[in-house]
Design an enzyme around this catalytic site. Structure first.
Site, short mmCIF file in Angstrom:
data_model
loop_
_atom_site.label_atom_id
_atom_site.label_comp_id
_atom_site.label_asym_id
_atom_site.label_seq_id
_atom_site.Cartn_x
_atom_site.Cartn_y
_atom_site.Cartn_z
CG ASN A 43 30.21 34.50 34.38
OD1 ASN A 43 30.51 35.62 34.01
ND2 ASN A 43 29.89 34.23 35.62
CD GLU A 48 30.37 43.81 41.58
OE1 GLU A 48 30.32 42.81 42.30
OE2 GLU A 48 29.92 44.91 41.90
CB CYS A 81 30.81 35.51 40.57
SG CYS A 81 29.27 36.37 40.21
CD GLU A 119 28.68 46.02 38.17
OE1 GLU A 119 28.37 44.81 38.26
OE2 GLU A 119 29.28 46.48 37.18
P1 NAD Z 1 39.06 36.90 33.77
O1 NAD Z 1 39.47 37.72 34.94
O2 NAD Z 1 40.02 35.96 33.20
O3 NAD Z 1 38.58 37.84 32.57
C1 NAD Z 1 37.61 38.83 32.76
C2 NAD Z 1 37.81 39.92 31.72
O4 NAD Z 1 39.07 40.54 31.98
C3 NAD Z 1 37.88 39.41 30.28
O5 NAD Z 1 37.21 40.31 29.44
C4 NAD Z 1 39.35 39.43 29.97
O6 NAD Z 1 39.59 39.64 28.61
C5 NAD Z 1 39.81 40.63 30.78
N1 NAD Z 1 41.24 40.66 31.13
C6 NAD Z 1 42.09 39.62 31.22
N2 NAD Z 1 43.32 40.06 31.55
C7 NAD Z 1 43.24 41.41 31.67
C8 NAD Z 1 44.17 42.43 32.03
N3 NAD Z 1 45.42 42.16 32.33
N4 NAD Z 1 43.72 43.70 32.08
C9 NAD Z 1 42.44 43.99 31.83
N5 NAD Z 1 41.52 43.07 31.47
C10 NAD Z 1 41.92 41.79 31.41
O7 NAD Z 1 37.71 36.17 34.24
P2 NAD Z 1 36.82 35.16 33.39
O8 NAD Z 1 37.53 33.86 33.36
O9 NAD Z 1 36.39 35.79 32.13
O10 NAD Z 1 35.53 35.09 34.32
C11 NAD Z 1 35.46 34.28 35.42
C12 NAD Z 1 35.73 35.05 36.69
O11 NAD Z 1 34.86 36.16 36.78
C13 NAD Z 1 35.46 34.24 37.93
O12 NAD Z 1 36.47 34.47 38.87
C14 NAD Z 1 34.13 34.78 38.43
O13 NAD Z 1 33.89 34.59 39.79
C15 NAD Z 1 34.26 36.21 38.07
N6 NAD Z 1 32.93 36.83 38.00
C16 NAD Z 1 32.54 37.68 38.99
C17 NAD Z 1 31.27 38.24 38.97
C18 NAD Z 1 30.82 39.16 40.07
O14 NAD Z 1 29.80 39.81 39.87
N7 NAD Z 1 31.50 39.23 41.20
C19 NAD Z 1 30.39 37.94 37.93
C20 NAD Z 1 30.82 37.09 36.92
C21 NAD Z 1 32.09 36.54 36.96
#
Ligand code: NAD
Length: 499
Positions: A169, A267, A301, A479
């Site tokens: 995102n 995060e 997020c 962070e």
């Molecule tokens: P996601 O958790 O599905 O994926 C995030 C990353 O994790 C991707 O690169 C994915 O390939 C990887 N991943 C997936 N399964 C994994 C595993 N088993 N082990 C290690 N890595 C793995 O999230 P998304 O759909 O890409 O992003 C949306 C989410 O991210 C939302 O929940 C959002 O709130 C959160 N987010 C948080 C912040 C923050 O700063 N707190 C910022 C941006 C997004």
């Protein structure tokens, strides 16, 4: 009227004109398996290019290269001021290539070019801020009370190999967060960017090389989270994982990290409360409420997706918010300069968001605006209109679960105590907004909210100097700011007998 799109920059078009490789030990390589994956434009559904589907073997090679770079050098011998210079070089190169990076991001994740360019600026600032820290990571001398003539001091040393895992995102900015503070403190990095948006991380890899970082200090391994990301999280030779993504995957990372007791920074997701008091500056509150949730098509997020509005103004405010969304948040291709909101990232994400809107209505919610994107010109993209829902209560599914789309749920409240209680009824604690002209009320509520970031009469502001992270299931650690330096270094205590 046909839409006029800003042409894709020559450099961005050239970058996607060839199949991409990934960066391990200073070389651009294929995955060991030879597998490749497509990345698509979410506004049109078109394939942009292909990239390697890295897996266990590729992560192992990248970690070995990062370990070697950490221990054998030249990286460990590079002085702090030279590390700073390398980060500054990278910042300058990103600034010079801002248009290309912004266009690649818009092609890959759909955000309007104004927004993706702002993310490049934020990334450049972040690198420059942490370049400043490289020469300021110090220990302490401790006044100990032991008998004899002893002396104690501390050193802050890099952790070692850092695994960075990022979501789709805000791909470039997230990648920078996984490089800037870790490199400033002398660590080496293996980055695994989200498979839906690998392009800017791969272009960043080229700029890292051009900036002069030694081979192996930064490795970028594309490939799915379930294989590449999972291997990075469990790898016995990785010292820390810094992860941005969903709470569900964050929990898996904690478990995977247990094997070698890795440090972990997470995060994670959010369901942030935005609180509008009747005494707020009305126009400003309306604008903030809309920006808080519709920025980046709600794929943020910190999205202020639970909107608490004081009883007295609730009906009027919700109705005005629906009008505001209709007038100001036009959806469109990110290269259309009149578009304020791009597409969602994928068909799956669009289905998820529309599914939540449906559940919201079935549970009694009323759509005041949006709920779909039926226009035929959007048929091949993953668009959803900004959606305003009223008649929501805090226990409904759409008020509890993260939707990650442009959907706001409006709820009335009667007083400060009630709204603090309602806002805190969430497993998340990432962001929060307060709109009021009463100073003591603003601070009282800010202190009462169990959340990591609060904006009063504004929203969405970020700065590299400010610690960023979540309470409760929104994360672990911070962070940015000095806290990031502490979290990326080990503190060593050294005793000296002076006799
Ligand atoms: P996601 O958790 O599905 O994926 C995030 C990353 O994790 C991707 O690169 C994915 O390939 C990887 N991943 C997936 N399964 C994994 C595993 N088993 N082990 C290690 N890595 C793995 O999230 P998304 O759909 O890409 O992003 C949306 C989410 O991210 C939302 O929940 C959002 O709130 C959160 N987010 C948080 C912040 C923050 O700063 N707190 C910022 C941006 C997004």
């Amino acid at each position: 009227m046909p839409t006029t799109l800003v042409p894709v920059s020559k450099n961005a078009a050239k970058f996607i004109s060839t199949p991409k490789k990934m960066l391990i030990n200073g070389e651009w390589v294929e995955a060991a398996s030879g597998e490749r994956k497509e990345t698509r434009n979410p506004a049109t559904g078109e394939v942009l290019t292909t990239f390697p589907e890295g897996g266990v073997e590729d992560i192992d090679r990248a970690v070995a290269s990062a370990r070697k770079a950490f221990e054998e050098g030249p990286w460990p011998k590079i002085k702090p001021n030279e590390r700073a210079k390398l980060l500054l070089n990278l910042a300058d190169l990103m600034e010079e290539n801002c248009e290309e990076l912004s266009h690649l991001e818009t092609l890959d994740n759909g955000g309007p070019i104004g927004v993706t360019a702002a993310f490049v600026d934020l990334s450049v600032n972040n690198l420059r801020y942490f370049a400043g820290w490289a020469t300021k990571v110090t220990g302490e001398t401790i006044p100990v009370s032991n008998p004899g003539n002893v002396f104690n001091y501390t050193r802050r040393e890099p952790l070692g190999v850092i695994g960075g895992i990022t979501p789709w995102n805000g791909p470039l900015y997230m990648a920078i967060l996984k490089l800037s503070a870790p490199l400033a403190t002398g660590n080496t990095v293996v980055l695994n960017p989200a498979s839906l948006t690998p392009l800017t991380a791969l272009r960043l890899g080229e700029l890292v090389q051009e900036a002069g970082f030694p081979d192996g200090v930064v490795n970028i391994v594309t490939g799915s989270g379930s294989k590449a990301g999972a291997r990075l999280s469990e790898h016995p030779d990785v010292d820390k994982i810094t992860f941005t993504g969903s709470t569900a995957v964050g929990k898996q990372i904690i478990q995977a990290s247990a094997g070698n007791v890795k440090k972990v920074s997470l995060e994670l997701g959010g369901k942030s409360a935005h609180i509008i008091f009747a005494d707020a500056n009305y126009e400003q509150a309306l604008e903030n409420a809309a920006n808080a949730v519709f920025f980046n098509s709600g794929q943020a997020c910190i999205a202020g997706s639970r909107l608490f509005v004081e009883n007295k103004i609730y009906d009027q405010f919700m109705s005005d918010l629906a009008d505001y969304a209709e007038k100001n948040f036009t959806i469109g291709n990110g290269f259309d300069q009149s578009a304020m909101m791009g597409p969602l990232i994928s068909a799956k994400q669009k289905d998820q968001v529309l599914g939540y809107i449906d559940i919201g209505q079935k549970e009694g919610g009323e759509v005041l605006f949006g709920g779909d994107a039926t226009e035929s010109e959007f048929a091949n993209g993953h668009f959803v209109k900004p959606t305003v829902l009223a008649n929501i209560t805090n226990d409904m599914t759409i008020a509890r679960e993260e939707i990650f789309g442009p959907v706001v749920s409006g709820m009335p409240f009667k007083d400060i105590d009630e709204v603090i209680k309602l806002a805190n009824q969430s497993i998340y604690g990432l962001g929060g907004g307060i709109s009021t002209t009463n100073l003591s009320k603003a601070h009282r509520v800010a202190h009462g909210l169990r959340t990591g970031n609060i904006w009063i009469n504004t929203y969405n502001l970020l700065d590299p100097a400010t610690p960023y992270g979540g309470f409760k299931q929104s994360g672990l650690g911070r962070e940015n700011g000095k806290t990031a330096i502490d979290m990326l270094t080990e503190e060593k205590s050294i005793w000296v007998n002076l006799d």
